[in-house]
Write a protein that holds these residues in place. Structure first.
Motif, PDB file in Angstrom:
ATOM      1  N   MET A 248      42.650 -14.269  -4.745  1.00 32.06           N
ATOM      2  CA  MET A 248      42.013 -13.696  -3.571  1.00 32.06           C
ATOM      3  C   MET A 248      40.848 -12.767  -3.907  1.00 32.06           C
ATOM      4  N   THR A 249      40.723 -12.381  -5.143  1.00 32.94           N
ATOM      5  CA  THR A 249      39.597 -11.538  -5.554  1.00 32.94           C
ATOM      6  C   THR A 249      38.453 -12.355  -6.142  1.00 32.94           C
ATOM      7  N   GLY A 250      38.622 -13.674  -6.186  1.00 33.19           N
ATOM      8  CA  GLY A 250      37.550 -14.537  -6.648  1.00 33.19           C
ATOM      9  C   GLY A 250      37.604 -14.927  -8.105  1.00 33.19           C
ATOM     10  N   ILE A 251      38.678 -14.579  -8.801  1.00 36.29           N
ATOM     11  CA  ILE A 251      38.791 -14.937 -10.209  1.00 36.29           C
ATOM     12  C   ILE A 251      39.292 -16.370 -10.333  1.00 36.29           C
ATOM     13  N   LEU A 252      38.556 -17.188 -11.076  1.00 37.21           N
ATOM     14  CA  LEU A 252      38.941 -18.578 -11.289  1.00 37.21           C
ATOM     15  C   LEU A 252      40.138 -18.643 -12.220  1.00 37.21           C
ATOM     16  N   MET A 253      41.232 -19.237 -11.728  1.00 36.72           N
ATOM     17  CA  MET A 253      42.476 -19.282 -12.504  1.00 36.72           C
ATOM     18  C   MET A 253      42.639 -20.599 -13.262  1.00 36.72           C
ATOM     19  N   LYS A 254      42.294 -21.723 -12.618  1.00 40.17           N
ATOM     20  CA  LYS A 254      42.436 -23.018 -13.279  1.00 40.17           C
ATOM     21  C   LYS A 254      41.605 -24.063 -12.544  1.00 40.17           C
ATOM     22  N   THR A 255      41.255 -25.109 -13.278  1.00 38.06           N
ATOM     23  CA  THR A 255      40.438 -26.205 -12.761  1.00 38.06           C
ATOM     24  C   THR A 255      41.015 -27.526 -13.248  1.00 38.06           C
ATOM     25  N   PHE A 256      41.041 -28.534 -12.358  1.00 39.29           N
ATOM     26  CA  PHE A 256      41.553 -29.849 -12.739  1.00 39.29           C
ATOM     27  C   PHE A 256      40.568 -30.929 -12.314  1.00 39.29           C
ATOM     28  N   ASN A 257      40.468 -31.968 -13.101  1.00 38.68           N
ATOM     29  CA  ASN A 257      39.638 -33.127 -12.769  1.00 38.68           C
ATOM     30  C   ASN A 257      40.437 -34.076 -11.887  1.00 38.68           C
ATOM     31  N   ILE A 258      39.884 -34.378 -10.708  1.00 39.58           N
ATOM     32  CA  ILE A 258      40.546 -35.278  -9.761  1.00 39.58           C
ATOM     33  C   ILE A 258      39.502 -36.218  -9.173  1.00 39.58           C
ATOM     34  N   GLY A 259      39.706 -37.519  -9.304  1.00 42.38           N
ATOM     35  CA  GLY A 259      38.830 -38.494  -8.685  1.00 42.38           C
ATOM     36  C   GLY A 259      37.463 -38.568  -9.322  1.00 42.38           C
ATOM     37  N   SER A 260      36.515 -39.146  -8.557  1.00 42.56           N
ATOM     38  CA  SER A 260      35.163 -39.395  -9.064  1.00 42.56           C
ATOM     39  C   SER A 260      34.068 -38.926  -8.117  1.00 42.56           C
ATOM     40  N   GLU A 261      34.434 -38.387  -6.963  1.00 48.84           N
ATOM     41  CA  GLU A 261      33.447 -37.995  -5.959  1.00 48.84           C
ATOM     42  C   GLU A 261      33.831 -36.637  -5.370  1.00 48.84           C
ATOM     43  N   TYR A 262      33.064 -36.205  -4.347  1.00 48.80           N
ATOM     44  CA  TYR A 262      33.380 -34.945  -3.686  1.00 48.80           C
ATOM     45  C   TYR A 262      34.718 -35.046  -2.948  1.00 48.80           C
ATOM     46  N   LEU A 263      35.487 -33.979  -3.006  1.00 50.81           N
ATOM     47  CA  LEU A 263      36.766 -33.885  -2.301  1.00 50.81           C
ATOM     48  C   LEU A 263      36.503 -33.132  -0.997  1.00 50.81           C
ATOM     49  N   LEU A 264      36.384 -33.883   0.099  1.00 51.20           N
ATOM     50  CA  LEU A 264      35.890 -33.324   1.352  1.00 51.20           C
ATOM     51  C   LEU A 264      36.927 -32.533   2.121  1.00 51.20           C
ATOM     52  N   SER A 265      38.208 -32.803   1.880  1.00 49.33           N
ATOM     53  CA  SER A 265      39.261 -32.108   2.618  1.00 49.33           C
ATOM     54  C   SER A 265      40.469 -31.911   1.721  1.00 49.33           C
ATOM     55  N   LEU A 266      41.113 -30.749   1.831  1.00 49.56           N
ATOM     56  CA  LEU A 266      42.351 -30.447   1.101  1.00 49.56           C
ATOM     57  C   LEU A 266      43.402 -29.973   2.090  1.00 49.56           C
ATOM     58  N   GLU A 267      44.647 -30.313   1.834  1.00 44.87           N
ATOM     59  CA  GLU A 267      45.760 -29.888   2.684  1.00 44.87           C
ATOM     60  C   GLU A 267      46.988 -29.690   1.812  1.00 44.87           C
ATOM     61  N   THR A 268      47.738 -28.613   2.050  1.00 47.44           N
ATOM     62  CA  THR A 268      48.946 -28.309   1.276  1.00 47.44           C
ATOM     63  C   THR A 268      50.178 -28.487   2.141  1.00 47.44           C
ATOM     64  N   ASN A 269      51.196 -29.201   1.622  1.00 52.26           N
ATOM     65  CA  ASN A 269      52.434 -29.325   2.380  1.00 52.26           C
ATOM     66  C   ASN A 269      53.442 -28.265   1.955  1.00 52.26           C
ATOM     67  N   LYS A 270      54.602 -28.266   2.599  1.00 52.41           N
ATOM     68  CA  LYS A 270      55.596 -27.223   2.348  1.00 52.41           C
ATOM     69  C   LYS A 270      56.225 -27.317   0.971  1.00 52.41           C
ATOM     70  N   MET A 271      56.084 -28.463   0.300  1.00 52.98           N
ATOM     71  CA  MET A 271      56.633 -28.620  -1.043  1.00 52.98           C
ATOM     72  C   MET A 271      55.643 -28.204  -2.128  1.00 52.98           C
ATOM     73  N   GLY A 272      54.480 -27.707  -1.706  1.00 53.68           N
ATOM     74  CA  GLY A 272      53.488 -27.256  -2.671  1.00 53.68           C
ATOM     75  C   GLY A 272      52.629 -28.356  -3.246  1.00 53.68           C
ATOM     76  N   MET A 273      52.648 -29.534  -2.628  1.00 50.22           N
ATOM     77  CA  MET A 273      51.759 -30.614  -3.053  1.00 50.22           C
ATOM     78  C   MET A 273      50.437 -30.498  -2.296  1.00 50.22           C
ATOM     79  N   ILE A 274      49.354 -30.872  -2.964  1.00 49.48           N
ATOM     80  CA  ILE A 274      48.022 -30.744  -2.388  1.00 49.48           C
ATOM     81  C   ILE A 274      47.419 -32.140  -2.205  1.00 49.48           C
ATOM     82  N   TYR A 275      47.066 -32.466  -0.963  1.00 53.92           N
ATOM     83  CA  TYR A 275      46.397 -33.726  -0.666  1.00 53.92           C
ATOM     84  C   TYR A 275      44.886 -33.520  -0.715  1.00 53.92           C
TER      85      TYR A 275
END
Length: 259
Positions: free
Chosen positions: A127-154
């Protein structure tokens, strides 16, 4: 889980130039609309009866929005200036802005972390803007993200017609694509954690179950969808909100009763 959707209200949003890329519905059923395009440098507040209430002026057009749990505050992405910014949604005033190392689009919040999508990457920032981790996902821009109750990120990768699901360690749990799943752009979860995805290329609203399968097509062009983009449920899942809109036309918000 809603099973029937009936169009109740529709109205135009003339202040939005390109797309209503995402939206959030407050507890009072006020709509916070993220309008992309360089003529729309604000988070727009509208009533569900189609009345423009006010704007929160920002430094650049807004793409994604996510609420911070327990606070009257949201975080929005400003891809044109590689920034995310906090907004007090009770007073509709901008807060702290943070520069980020990529053109940010989709955003979600889980616990004390802001998670946002860039080009082929997912970033976790505190929340203070410090980058904690980065992961490579896909090959293009990720236009939308959503988190479910199990902690998975779409993650919607519209450029490759693919939906990814990852965990907080960046492990891809699954990636979904099909010929009928063309240009997925935004998402919302219902009370049973089924995922609803708007596909711009097919004018459809798809529902995916927790076991990664499309249950059915909820809405299509015959139900009013015309290049659908942003999607959101209200707090008690009795209403579904979808934005429509081509580049050279007034944008629309469609409100469906859920039963």
């Amino acid at each position: 889980m809603p099973t029937k959707f009936k169009l109740k209200t529709e109205f135009k949003v003339p202040y939005c130039y390109w797309r209503i890329a995402s939206m959030f519905i407050t507890n009072e059923n006020r709509m916070l609309l993220c309008c992309s395009g360089n003529k729309s440098k604000a988070l727009l507040e509208w009533s569900e009866t189609g009345d423009h209430i006010q704007d929160c002026k920002l430094a650049a057009p807004v793409w994604g929005i996510a609420m911070i749990p327990g606070r009257n505050e949201a975080v929005v992405t400003l891809p044109d200036i590689n920034s995310v910014q906090f907004v007090n949604i009770a007073r509709m005033v901008p807060g702290k802005s943070m520069k980020v190392p990529d053109e940010c689009h989709g955003v979600t919040v889980m616990k004390d972390m802001i998670v946002w999508g860039g080009l082929r990457k997912v970033y976790f920032v505190n929340m203070t803007g410090i980058l904690m981790k980065t992961f490579n996902i896909g090959s293009e821009y990720l236009l939308s993200l959503e988190t479910n109750k199990m902690g998975m990120i779409y993650c919607c990768e519209a450029g490759y017609d693919t939906l990814h699901c990852i965990d907080t360690n960046g492990t891809v749990i699954f990636s979904y694509s099909s010929p009928e799943f063309e240009v997925p752009v935004d998402m919302a979860l219902d009370c049973k954690q089924n995922l609803y995805v708007t596909t711009l290329g097919t004018n459809k609203l798809n529902r995916l179950s927790k076991d990664r399968k499309i249950i059915d097509i909820i809405l299509n062009k015959e139900d009013g969808l015309d290049e659908p983009y942003g999607i959101a449920f209200n707090k008690n899942y009795t209403k579904l909100y979808i934005s429509n809109g081509r580049l050279n036309k007034d944008k629309q918000v469609l409100i469906y009763d859920c039963a």
